[in-house]
Scaffold this motif. Structure first.
Motif, mmCIF file in Angstrom:
data_model
loop_
_atom_site.group_PDB
_atom_site.id
_atom_site.type_symbol
_atom_site.label_atom_id
_atom_site.label_comp_id
_atom_site.label_asym_id
_atom_site.label_seq_id
_atom_site.Cartn_x
_atom_site.Cartn_y
_atom_site.Cartn_z
ATOM 1 N N PHE A 58 0.830 -1.211 0.000
ATOM 2 C CA PHE A 58 0.000 0.000 0.000
ATOM 3 C C PHE A 58 0.857 1.250 0.000
ATOM 4 N N LEU A 59 1.861 1.282 0.877
ATOM 5 C CA LEU A 59 2.712 2.464 0.980
ATOM 6 C C LEU A 59 3.482 2.713 -0.310
ATOM 7 N N GLN A 60 3.890 1.638 -0.981
ATOM 8 C CA GLN A 60 4.609 1.778 -2.247
ATOM 9 C C GLN A 60 3.717 2.357 -3.333
ATOM 10 N N ARG A 61 2.440 1.914 -3.338
ATOM 11 C CA ARG A 61 1.495 2.400 -4.342
ATOM 12 C C ARG A 61 0.107 2.459 -3.734
ATOM 13 N N PRO A 62 -0.261 3.593 -3.150
ATOM 14 C CA PRO A 62 -1.566 3.712 -2.495
ATOM 15 C C PRO A 62 -2.752 3.398 -3.406
ATOM 16 N N ALA A 63 -2.564 3.564 -4.714
ATOM 17 C CA ALA A 63 -3.659 3.284 -5.652
ATOM 18 C C ALA A 63 -4.112 1.831 -5.564
ATOM 19 N N ARG A 64 -3.238 0.950 -5.061
ATOM 20 C CA ARG A 64 -3.614 -0.473 -4.950
ATOM 21 C C ARG A 64 -4.822 -0.660 -4.045
ATOM 22 N N GLU B 143 -4.836 10.616 3.026
ATOM 23 C CA GLU B 143 -3.980 11.661 2.459
ATOM 24 C C GLU B 143 -3.056 11.093 1.377
ATOM 25 N N LEU B 144 -2.535 9.897 1.608
ATOM 26 C CA LEU B 144 -1.678 9.274 0.597
ATOM 27 C C LEU B 144 -2.450 9.026 -0.700
ATOM 28 N N CYS B 145 -3.693 8.587 -0.560
ATOM 29 C CA CYS B 145 -4.514 8.371 -1.758
ATOM 30 C C CYS B 145 -4.739 9.680 -2.514
#
Length: 574
Positions: free
Chosen positions: A250-256, A277-279
């Motif tokens: 998730f942290l590597q790619r929040p879009a997942r 916020e990351l999203c």
């Protein structure tokens, strides 16, 4: 009536053995490798682990669980419960790069829990073996990779003699303001909290049928109470299906996360405020075009301060993908109360209110206090003056005290801390309360959390909550990372306590650091009437946080005083 989650797992395995209990996205991607396990197989794997533990006479002892993200942790955890062994979820070592702080925490868990066995994955145990010279605590402890325990071992499983008061597991607190302590969560605590989650989040039989039992999508770490008791255990409590993947992915790619929500269309999913916020940071037009979030009914937000600005921006950004403001679900809980303490009603938008005693700008919509809902059934929440031990009237800020069936038994082998935290009493009232250490106020029965008691800053005789200063700082300039600011006070000598702001920003902002610093000082002065002693801009990912993402203000203060912060641009940034 079920006495434990073990009984419920047995029921689901009997009635719906082929239904998927959990699927795991190995790469974090919906189109990558996927592992799944049915209720029938999950029950068999759990009993195999339980039988292995029973045959070695470990019932009643503690088992440290050290697993990488994946399904094997669930078999190990439920295996402990099925054997009458007390599970102790822990953060697994991260290979040879394991940092000193993580190693120290693992040593503390082994010693404090008096663990007799370590259950884990093959690679994790190999890493432990390679670090044996640094872990004398492992002497005499049996280590087993549970995937090496054959299914056939389940044939010798014996049903344990469990009662509501039996300790199910030790949830070690993340230690935002103190050394981690093992919270003794009983089987009764678990069942009560599961019933509360089910009721408050609308996980009714009709809802499960409507969603074809697709209940959760979660990337939350399972060694933490929010990730374990919410998505993992509520799933097995109800016989539903959860889709899981690694926090790192998730942290590597929040879009997942959003892609998995769009693909599996579950009823419930969530995380701390920083996840939303990351999203937002990665919300490209291409991503939005491919999402369908219209079925996301409960987007829970907890474990750290919930930001009104985040809720607004998330709704506005993802509305074109079908996300509804009514899905936002701020809630409040803590390990000492198993998990959930307060939560809202499904399909009801969050409540915003000005925090009592806040500066003139904190009542603005983006800086308002966010309601965390009302107490769950059977739970009482009062706001107390901890010094006078008196209940405060509605609207006044004080310490949040909780009583109810979800409140845990106490801290493992720590009678003094148990008495101080779990046995608080109010004047002229016989009830015993859990002191949460959190500050908040009640308004029309709803709880608004304002901060941590130990983080409260008293400057010139006025109370100031660090998260208010942090929010004002973050909103002042776009180069500051949301949820990555620490505010604390230091001794200014004859001038008394003075505030310091430490904020993460991108390294390429170094050239503009002087301007950013001025903007922060101005924002704090205007909103709170305070003169800031120092503003320090630091590199991303360097502000200390707990495992649940909470800012560790005491650790930040210690690093500041030791001149150990990773300053952007060097001393010139200060």
């Amino acid at each position: 009536m079920a006495r434990s989650l073990v009984d419920l797992l047995t029921t689901h395995a009997s009635q719906q053995p082929e239904r998927t209990a959990y699927r795991y996205l190995v790469t974090g991607d919906c189109d990558g490798e996927i592992q799944d396990i049915s209720y029938g197989h999950m029950a068999r794997r759990s009993r195999a682990v339980a039988a292995w533990l029973q045959e070695r006479g470990l019932a009643g002892s503690r088992a440290l669980l050290l697993y990488p993200p994946g399904l094997e942790f669930i078999s190990g955890y439920l295996g402990c419960l099925s054997a009458g062994v007390v599970a102790v979820p822990g953060l697994p070592p991260q290979g040879r790069s394991q940092n000193h702080r993580a190693l120290t925490r693992m040593k503390r868990l082994i010693a404090d829990a008096d663990a007799k066995v370590i259950l884990g994955g093959r690679e994790v145990l190999a890493t432990l073996a390679a670090q044996a010279e640094h872990l004398p605590e492992l002497d005499g402890i049996t280590c087993v990779a549970t995937e090496d325990i054959p299914d056939q071992a389940a044939d010798s499983w014996r049903e344990p003699d469990l009662t509501a008061d039996s300790v199910a597991f030790l949830q070690y607190t993340s230690g935002s303001t103190s050394a981690p302590r093992g919270v003794m969560v009983t089987h009764g605590n678990l069942l009560d909290n599961q019933r509360a989650i089910t009721e408050r989040m609308g996980h009714t039989p009709d809802t499960l049928a409507e969603y074809d039992h697709e209940l959760f999508v979660s990337w939350l770490p399972v060694y933490h109470d929010m990730g374990l008791i919410g998505p993992v255990l509520n799933t097995v409590h109800l016989g539903a299906t959860a889709t899981l993947f690694s926090p790192l992915h998730f942290l590597q790619r929040p879009a997942r996360w959003l892609t998995a929500l769009s693909r599996y269309r579950p009823h419930t999913s969530g995380g701390p405020n920083f996840a939303y916020e990351l999203c937002l940071k990665h919300a490209t037009p291409e991503l939005l075009d491919g999402l369908d979030l219209g079925r996301w009914k409960v987007a829970f937000n907890g474990a750290e301060p919930v930001r009104a600005a985040t809720l607004r921006r998330f709704t506005e950004t993802f509305a074109p993908a079908g996300f509804r403001r009514e899905a936002l679900y701020p809630c409040y809980g803590l390990a000492e109360a198993t998990l959930i303490v307060t939560g809202g009603s499904v399909d009801t938008p969050p409540t915003l209110a000005a925090s009592p005693g806040s500066g003139p700008h904190v009542g603005a919509a983006d800086a308002a206090a966010v309601g965390s809902g009302r107490p769950i059934p059977g739970t009482t929440v009062v706001i107390a003056d901890p010094e006078r031990r008196e209940e405060l009237p509605e609207g006044e800020v004080g310490e949040i005290w909780v009583s109810g069936a979800g409140v845990a038994k106490g801290y493992w082998r720590n009678a003094l801390a148990t008495r101080e935290t779990f046995r608080a009493t109010l004047k002229d009232r016989p009830d015993r309360f859990l002191r949460t250490g959190d500050l908040g106020f009640l308004r029309e029965g709803e709880l608004f959390v304002t901060g941590r008691l130990k983080d409260l800053m008293v400057i010139d005789g006025r109370n100031h909550y660090p998260q208010d200063l942090e929010l004002s700082a973050e909103m002042s300039h776009g180069a500051l990372r949301p949820g990555c600011t620490a505010a604390f006070s230091v001794d200014g000598g004859v001038e008394g306590e003075q505030p310091v702001i430490v904020a993460e920003t991108a390294p390429d902002a170094a050239a503009d650091s002087e301007r950013i610093t001025e903007v922060i000082r101005s924002a704090i002065g205007e909103a709170h009437g305070l003169s800031v002693r120092d503003v320090v801009l630091v590199h991303p990912g360097t502000i200390p946080k707990t495992s649940s993402g909470k800012i560790q203000r005491h650790a930040s203060r210690a690093a500041y005083l030791a001149d150990a912060l990773a300053v952007v641009g060097g001393p010139a940034a200060r």
